[in-house]
Motif scaffolding. Structure first.
Motif, PDB file in Angstrom:
ATOM      1  N   PRO A 222       6.173  11.617 -12.058  1.00 49.14           N
ATOM      2  CA  PRO A 222       5.911  12.684 -13.028  1.00 49.14           C
ATOM      3  C   PRO A 222       4.603  12.422 -13.758  1.00 49.14           C
ATOM      4  O   PRO A 222       3.889  11.484 -13.448  1.00 49.14           O
ATOM      5  N   GLU A 223       4.330  13.199 -14.718  1.00 48.32           N
ATOM      6  CA  GLU A 223       3.128  13.077 -15.546  1.00 48.32           C
ATOM      7  C   GLU A 223       2.853  11.600 -15.845  1.00 48.32           C
ATOM      8  O   GLU A 223       3.733  10.900 -16.302  1.00 48.32           O
TER       9      GLU A 223
ATOM     10  N   ALA B  76       5.083   4.005 -18.487  1.00 46.20           N
ATOM     11  CA  ALA B  76       6.122   3.555 -17.547  1.00 46.20           C
ATOM     12  C   ALA B  76       5.675   3.810 -16.107  1.00 46.20           C
ATOM     13  O   ALA B  76       5.886   2.970 -15.221  1.00 46.20           O
ATOM     14  N   ALA B  77       5.058   4.957 -15.852  1.00 46.23           N
ATOM     15  CA  ALA B  77       4.588   5.277 -14.502  1.00 46.23           C
ATOM     16  C   ALA B  77       3.484   4.321 -14.074  1.00 46.23           C
ATOM     17  O   ALA B  77       3.435   3.880 -12.918  1.00 46.23           O
TER      18      ALA B  77
ATOM     19  N   GLY C 205       3.502   1.760 -10.951  1.00 51.54           N
ATOM     20  CA  GLY C 205       2.385   1.748 -10.003  1.00 51.54           C
ATOM     21  C   GLY C 205       1.828   0.348  -9.805  1.00 51.54           C
ATOM     22  O   GLY C 205       1.543  -0.063  -8.677  1.00 51.54           O
ATOM     23  N   ARG C 206       1.665  -0.399 -10.916  1.00 50.29           N
ATOM     24  CA  ARG C 206       1.175  -1.772 -10.807  1.00 50.29           C
ATOM     25  C   ARG C 206       2.156  -2.638 -10.013  1.00 50.29           C
ATOM     26  O   ARG C 206       1.755  -3.441  -9.175  1.00 50.29           O
ATOM     27  N   ASP C 207       3.447  -2.459 -10.281  1.00 50.17           N
ATOM     28  CA  ASP C 207       4.468  -3.225  -9.563  1.00 50.17           C
ATOM     29  C   ASP C 207       4.435  -2.896  -8.066  1.00 50.17           C
ATOM     30  O   ASP C 207       4.493  -3.796  -7.217  1.00 50.17           O
ATOM     31  N   ARG C 208       4.310  -1.633  -7.740  1.00 52.44           N
ATOM     32  CA  ARG C 208       4.233  -1.230  -6.331  1.00 52.44           C
ATOM     33  C   ARG C 208       2.989  -1.802  -5.669  1.00 52.44           C
ATOM     34  O   ARG C 208       3.035  -2.255  -4.518  1.00 52.44           O
ATOM     35  N   PHE C 209       1.881  -1.791  -6.378  1.00 51.74           N
ATOM     36  CA  PHE C 209       0.650  -2.339  -5.811  1.00 51.74           C
ATOM     37  C   PHE C 209       0.785  -3.838  -5.561  1.00 51.74           C
ATOM     38  O   PHE C 209       0.361  -4.345  -4.525  1.00 51.74           O
TER      39      PHE C 209
END
Length: 136
Positions: free
Chosen positions: A96-97, A101-102, A106-110
């Motif tokens: 979402p926007e 938290a997003a 994103g950092r964790d996924r990277f």
């Protein structure tokens, strides 16, 4: 070896080559005939190719190592791109926007993405088609 046990040949040399032969034969104890015999023997037995190996072998070895490193780097790039595309289109849901938290997600996924690339590169080269499902 006596002269009567040898075969006599006559040959014509270009002036520049004849001058070089005369310069080499001007040294004491060196005969033009011996120089020509040695040169002809080297040419017939292809000993001249070893000179090329001596002259260019080191440079070719360095170039081979550089190409090996370049191949490894390209493999890392291809693996990274393959995993990124796979994760982006198959595993990642739309966020979402953007908010704090997003960005954290994103950092964790990277970070997981980079760890996965490291694991797969440590496992050795493999065809890109084998990436298959996402690995933990």
């Amino acid at each position: 070896m006596r002269n009567r046990d040898k075969v006599r040949y006559q040959l014509f040399l270009e002036p520049k080559l004849a001058e070089r032969l005369e310069e080499m034969a001007a040294k004491p104890g060196v005969a033009r005939s011996d120089i020509l015999v040695a040169a002809l023997d080297a040419w017939l037995t292809r000993q001249g190719s070893h000179e090329l190996d001596d002259r260019f072998g080191g440079r070719l070895d360095r170039m081979s190592l550089q190409l090996g490193r370049l191949s490894r780097d390209v493999q890392v790039l291809l693996e990274s791109l393959s995993l990124f595309v796979h994760q982006h289109y198959c595993l990642t849901a739309q966020l979402p926007e953007p908010d704090a938290a997003a960005r954290a997600v994103g950092r964790d996924r990277f970070d997981r993405f980079i760890e996965q690339i490291g694991r797969q590169m440590a496992a050795g080269p493999k065809p890109l088609a084998q990436t298959g499902e996402a690995r933990p």
